[in-house]
Write a protein that holds these residues in place. Structure first.
Motif, PDB file in Angstrom:
ATOM      1  N   HIS A  93       0.810  -1.221   0.000  1.00  0.00           N
ATOM      2  CA  HIS A  93       0.000   0.000   0.000  1.00  0.00           C
ATOM      3  C   HIS A  93       0.850   1.281   0.000  1.00  0.00           C
ATOM      4  CE1 HIS A  93      -3.426  -2.614   0.846  1.00  0.00           C
ATOM      5  NE2 HIS A  93      -4.205  -1.578   0.606  1.00  0.00           N
ATOM      6  N   LYS A  94       2.142   1.175   0.273  1.00  0.00           N
ATOM      7  CA  LYS A  94       3.021   2.350   0.243  1.00  0.00           C
ATOM      8  C   LYS A  94       3.444   2.584  -1.207  1.00  0.00           C
ATOM      9  CE  LYS A  94       5.225   5.702   2.305  1.00  0.00           C
ATOM     10  NZ  LYS A  94       4.488   6.843   2.900  1.00  0.00           N
ATOM     11  N   THR A  95       2.517   3.132  -1.986  1.00  0.00           N
ATOM     12  CA  THR A  95       2.744   3.271  -3.425  1.00  0.00           C
ATOM     13  C   THR A  95       3.844   4.273  -3.761  1.00  0.00           C
ATOM     14  OG1 THR A  95       0.937   4.886  -3.503  1.00  0.00           O
ATOM     15  CG2 THR A  95       0.388   2.580  -3.996  1.00  0.00           C
ATOM     16  N   ASP A  96       4.165   5.211  -2.847  1.00  0.00           N
ATOM     17  CA  ASP A  96       5.234   6.192  -3.108  1.00  0.00           C
ATOM     18  C   ASP A  96       6.549   5.501  -3.448  1.00  0.00           C
ATOM     19  OD1 ASP A  96       3.152   7.381  -1.765  1.00  0.00           O
ATOM     20  OD2 ASP A  96       4.404   8.758  -0.631  1.00  0.00           O
ATOM     21  N   PHE A  97       6.814   4.322  -2.817  1.00  0.00           N
ATOM     22  CA  PHE A  97       8.108   3.662  -2.983  1.00  0.00           C
ATOM     23  C   PHE A  97       8.095   2.583  -4.077  1.00  0.00           C
ATOM     24  CE2 PHE A  97       8.930   4.622   1.750  1.00  0.00           C
ATOM     25  CZ  PHE A  97       9.454   5.874   1.431  1.00  0.00           C
ATOM     26  N   ASN A  98       6.904   2.196  -4.534  1.00  0.00           N
ATOM     27  CA  ASN A  98       6.799   1.178  -5.582  1.00  0.00           C
ATOM     28  C   ASN A  98       7.701  -0.022  -5.284  1.00  0.00           C
ATOM     29  OD1 ASN A  98       5.853   0.096  -8.016  1.00  0.00           O
ATOM     30  ND2 ASN A  98       7.562   0.950  -9.181  1.00  0.00           N
ATOM     31  N   LEU A  99       7.529  -0.562  -4.102  1.00  0.00           N
ATOM     32  CA  LEU A  99       8.409  -1.636  -3.638  1.00  0.00           C
ATOM     33  C   LEU A  99       8.191  -2.930  -4.416  1.00  0.00           C
ATOM     34  CD1 LEU A  99       7.938  -0.941   0.154  1.00  0.00           C
ATOM     35  CD2 LEU A  99      10.067  -0.617  -1.125  1.00  0.00           C
ATOM     36  N   ASP A 100       9.277  -3.616  -4.697  1.00  0.00           N
ATOM     37  CA  ASP A 100       9.241  -4.933  -5.305  1.00  0.00           C
ATOM     38  C   ASP A 100       9.121  -5.949  -4.163  1.00  0.00           C
ATOM     39  OD1 ASP A 100       9.864  -7.455  -6.358  1.00  0.00           O
ATOM     40  OD2 ASP A 100      11.282  -6.635  -7.826  1.00  0.00           O
ATOM     41  N   LEU A 101       7.912  -6.462  -3.946  1.00  0.00           N
ATOM     42  CA  LEU A 101       7.669  -7.311  -2.783  1.00  0.00           C
ATOM     43  C   LEU A 101       8.432  -8.625  -2.854  1.00  0.00           C
ATOM     44  CD1 LEU A 101       3.864  -6.777  -2.113  1.00  0.00           C
ATOM     45  CD2 LEU A 101       5.824  -5.431  -1.366  1.00  0.00           C
ATOM     46  N   HIS A 102       8.589  -9.161  -4.040  1.00  0.00           N
ATOM     47  CA  HIS A 102       9.364 -10.390  -4.165  1.00  0.00           C
ATOM     48  C   HIS A 102      10.819 -10.141  -3.778  1.00  0.00           C
ATOM     49  CE1 HIS A 102      11.864 -13.268  -6.629  1.00  0.00           C
ATOM     50  NE2 HIS A 102      11.223 -14.052  -5.794  1.00  0.00           N
ATOM     51  N   LYS A 103      11.370  -9.018  -4.199  1.00  0.00           N
ATOM     52  CA  LYS A 103      12.761  -8.694  -3.858  1.00  0.00           C
ATOM     53  C   LYS A 103      12.913  -8.524  -2.352  1.00  0.00           C
ATOM     54  CE  LYS A 103      16.603  -5.710  -5.196  1.00  0.00           C
ATOM     55  NZ  LYS A 103      17.039  -4.608  -6.099  1.00  0.00           N
ATOM     56  N   VAL A 104      11.942  -7.865  -1.718  1.00  0.00           N
ATOM     57  CA  VAL A 104      11.989  -7.701  -0.261  1.00  0.00           C
ATOM     58  C   VAL A 104      11.980  -9.067   0.416  1.00  0.00           C
ATOM     59  CG1 VAL A 104      10.727  -6.858   1.752  1.00  0.00           C
ATOM     60  CG2 VAL A 104      10.916  -5.419  -0.297  1.00  0.00           C
ATOM     61  N   ALA A 105      11.091  -9.951  -0.053  1.00  0.00           N
ATOM     62  CA  ALA A 105      11.019 -11.288   0.535  1.00  0.00           C
ATOM     63  C   ALA A 105      12.337 -12.030   0.373  1.00  0.00           C
ATOM     64  CB  ALA A 105       9.879 -12.081  -0.107  1.00  0.00           C
ATOM     65  N   GLU A 106      12.971 -11.894  -0.789  1.00  0.00           N
ATOM     66  CA  GLU A 106      14.249 -12.561  -1.022  1.00  0.00           C
ATOM     67  C   GLU A 106      15.333 -12.016  -0.096  1.00  0.00           C
ATOM     68  OE1 GLU A 106      15.323 -15.162  -3.430  1.00  0.00           O
ATOM     69  OE2 GLU A 106      13.234 -15.455  -2.822  1.00  0.00           O
ATOM     70  N   ILE A 107      15.319 -10.710   0.157  1.00  0.00           N
ATOM     71  CA  ILE A 107      16.292 -10.114   1.087  1.00  0.00           C
ATOM     72  C   ILE A 107      16.095 -10.684   2.485  1.00  0.00           C
ATOM     73  CG2 ILE A 107      16.979  -7.971   2.232  1.00  0.00           C
ATOM     74  CD1 ILE A 107      16.197  -6.528  -0.409  1.00  0.00           C
ATOM     75  N   TRP A 108      14.847 -10.744   2.917  1.00  0.00           N
ATOM     76  CA  TRP A 108      14.551 -11.214   4.275  1.00  0.00           C
ATOM     77  C   TRP A 108      14.833 -12.700   4.461  1.00  0.00           C
ATOM     78  CZ3 TRP A 108       9.137  -8.566   5.361  1.00  0.00           C
ATOM     79  CH2 TRP A 108       9.332  -7.187   5.495  1.00  0.00           C
ATOM     80  N   ARG A 109      14.846 -13.463   3.375  1.00  0.00           N
ATOM     81  CA  ARG A 109      15.043 -14.914   3.500  1.00  0.00           C
ATOM     82  C   ARG A 109      16.418 -15.278   4.029  1.00  0.00           C
ATOM     83  NH1 ARG A 109      14.238 -17.912  -1.851  1.00  0.00           N
ATOM     84  NH2 ARG A 109      14.681 -19.671  -0.479  1.00  0.00           N
ATOM     85  N   THR A 110      17.400 -14.382   3.886  1.00  0.00           N
ATOM     86  CA  THR A 110      18.766 -14.701   4.291  1.00  0.00           C
ATOM     87  C   THR A 110      19.252 -13.714   5.351  1.00  0.00           C
ATOM     88  OG1 THR A 110      19.236 -15.532   2.062  1.00  0.00           O
ATOM     89  CG2 THR A 110      21.123 -15.077   3.481  1.00  0.00           C
ATOM     90  N   GLY A 111      19.555 -14.233   6.531  1.00  0.00           N
ATOM     91  CA  GLY A 111      20.135 -13.414   7.589  1.00  0.00           C
ATOM     92  C   GLY A 111      19.137 -12.691   8.467  1.00  0.00           C
ATOM     93  N   SER A 112      17.904 -12.520   7.993  1.00  0.00           N
ATOM     94  CA  SER A 112      16.904 -11.763   8.751  1.00  0.00           C
ATOM     95  C   SER A 112      16.345 -12.587   9.908  1.00  0.00           C
ATOM     96  CB  SER A 112      15.763 -11.352   7.819  1.00  0.00           C
ATOM     97  OG  SER A 112      14.645 -10.915   8.564  1.00  0.00           O
ATOM     98  N   VAL A 113      15.935 -11.900  10.975  1.00  0.00           N
ATOM     99  CA  VAL A 113      15.337 -12.597  12.113  1.00  0.00           C
ATOM    100  C   VAL A 113      13.935 -13.109  11.789  1.00  0.00           C
ATOM    101  CG1 VAL A 113      16.667 -11.351  13.847  1.00  0.00           C
ATOM    102  CG2 VAL A 113      14.460 -10.438  13.112  1.00  0.00           C
ATOM    103  N   VAL A 114      13.340 -12.668  10.669  1.00  0.00           N
ATOM    104  CA  VAL A 114      12.007 -13.156  10.308  1.00  0.00           C
ATOM    105  C   VAL A 114      12.074 -14.207   9.195  1.00  0.00           C
ATOM    106  CG1 VAL A 114      10.860 -11.040  11.037  1.00  0.00           C
ATOM    107  CG2 VAL A 114      11.554 -11.279   8.642  1.00  0.00           C
ATOM    108  N   ARG A 115      13.269 -14.719   8.884  1.00  0.00           N
ATOM    109  CA  ARG A 115      13.367 -15.750   7.859  1.00  0.00           C
ATOM    110  C   ARG A 115      12.692 -17.036   8.352  1.00  0.00           C
ATOM    111  NH1 ARG A 115      18.448 -15.242  10.239  1.00  0.00           N
ATOM    112  NH2 ARG A 115      19.480 -17.162  10.938  1.00  0.00           N
ATOM    113  N   SER A 116      12.077 -17.753   7.428  1.00  0.00           N
ATOM    114  CA  SER A 116      11.389 -19.000   7.756  1.00  0.00           C
ATOM    115  C   SER A 116      10.994 -19.700   6.472  1.00  0.00           C
ATOM    116  CB  SER A 116      10.131 -18.724   8.595  1.00  0.00           C
ATOM    117  OG  SER A 116       9.111 -18.160   7.792  1.00  0.00           O
ATOM    118  N   TRP A 117      10.534 -20.941   6.609  1.00  0.00           N
ATOM    119  CA  TRP A 117      10.043 -21.677   5.441  1.00  0.00           C
ATOM    120  C   TRP A 117       8.788 -21.020   4.891  1.00  0.00           C
ATOM    121  CZ3 TRP A 117       6.256 -26.080   5.035  1.00  0.00           C
ATOM    122  CH2 TRP A 117       6.331 -26.685   3.770  1.00  0.00           C
TER     123      TRP A 117
END
Length: 333
Positions: free
Chosen positions: A228-252
């Protein structure tokens, strides 16, 4: 395409290739067992196939002939009736059920009790209510038959990756089935365990699924905020890929979410309707009975119920009340 260069299609091909090989931790010269499998849907058929790959002799039963034919193509035998299934298994028999919880599970146990003998074992690997499992265990015990309740997690990925299993029942019965659990698990000594007496396995799986509700809801809400934060036009898949490695919220679950976003970034064609199979409700009910606050799990369950109300009367009332006390505009359908 994901940044590792592996497309979703290639990833699926890799998983299929892995599923065709025996689980890597297995020694095919280890103890093998004969076992019946009732219910050859995706979970039951995949479990039967994994066990066959591990060297076990599996006989499957399902009312659908095509399901029986499919497991025969994957190294298992089949039976076209419960009588035939029992006849094909040497004593003491072990029969694993992967059928819907509730009346179908109860009916299947009733039919098996007419055909099995003292020393045989029934395993319920579905998502039964633990109170039902306690009742089934009592019926089995009266006939000298073991009842093992196995909370099973792993879904459609279990064939390749293995299953997480939370097991309740008598120690002797669980130990006798150790080769089965070691074959189904991700590793011989990981991902499974005997958690307690009859009912404890399904109780543990019930709470597991309640937690799953909360985790899924948190991911869904977080990514909705990002979307919903359209100002930033975030790539949600890219964000998910970043979080998958090293992040405290990574999970299956985040891995699966990332895969879903890669396939369908806009979630096009998916209705905002979320079903529940009962375990979340049971977890909330148990929390209330035990006076344990569980606001996150409860809220996630309520959100699932809300998602099914396409003509929400309560939301219409909220809009009407805002109009009444503040003159706020009402959006017309």
């Amino acid at each position: 395409m994901p940044e590792d260069g592996c497309s979703p299609a290639a990833s699926r091909d890799f998983q299929r290739a892995r599923a065709a090989r025996p689980p890597p931790h297995l020694n095919l010269e280890s103890t093998t067992m004969d076992m019946g499998m009732i219910g050859l849907g995706r979970m039951g058929a995949n479990m039967a196939q994994r066990l066959a790959q591990g060297g076990h002799r599996i006989v499957g039963f399902d009312p659908k002939a095509e399901a029986r034919n499919a497991i025969e193509a994957n190294g298992c035998a089949s039976a076209d009736s419960l009588d035939a299934l029992v006849a094909k298994l040497p004593a003491p028999r072990t029969i694993w059920m992967m059928v819907p919880a509730g009346s179908i599970t109860k009916g299947t146990v009733d039919e098996l009790l007419k055909r099995l003998a003292a020393g045989d074992t029934i395993v319920d690997g579905g998502n039964s209510n633990y109170k039902d499992s306690l009742a089934q265990a009592e019926l089995c015990q009266a006939k000298g038959i073991y009842f093992v309740d196995c909370g099973t997690s792993g879904g459609v990925w279990g064939l390749a990756e293995g299953y997480s299993m939370m097991i309740g029942g008598e120690t002797d019965a669980v130990e006798r089935l150790r080769p089965i659990f070691e074959t189904l698990a991700p590793a011989k000594d990981k991902g499974w365990g005997h958690v307690g007496v009859s009912g404890a396995g399904h109780y543990t799986k019930m709470v597991h699924n309640g937690i799953e509700y909360g985790l899924m809801q948190a991911y869904a809400e977080g990514f909705s905020i990002l979307e919903h934060k359209t100002d930033f036009n975030l790539d949600l898949h890219k964000v998910a890929e970043i979080w998958r490695t090293g992040s405290v919220v990574r999970s299956w679950l985040l891995d699966l979410l990332s895969d879903a976003l890669a396939k369908n970034p806009e979630m096009a064609g998916i209705a905002p309707f979320v079903a529940d199979s009962g375990e979340g409700r049971w977890t909330v009910s148990e929390a209330i009975d035990l006076n344990v606050p569980a606001p996150v799990i409860t809220a996630s369950l309520i959100e699932r119920l809300r998602s099914r109300d396409t003509e929400s009367f309560s939301s219409k009332l909220l809009s009407a009340m805002r109009n009444e006390f503040g003159g706020h505009p009402i959006t017309k359908q």
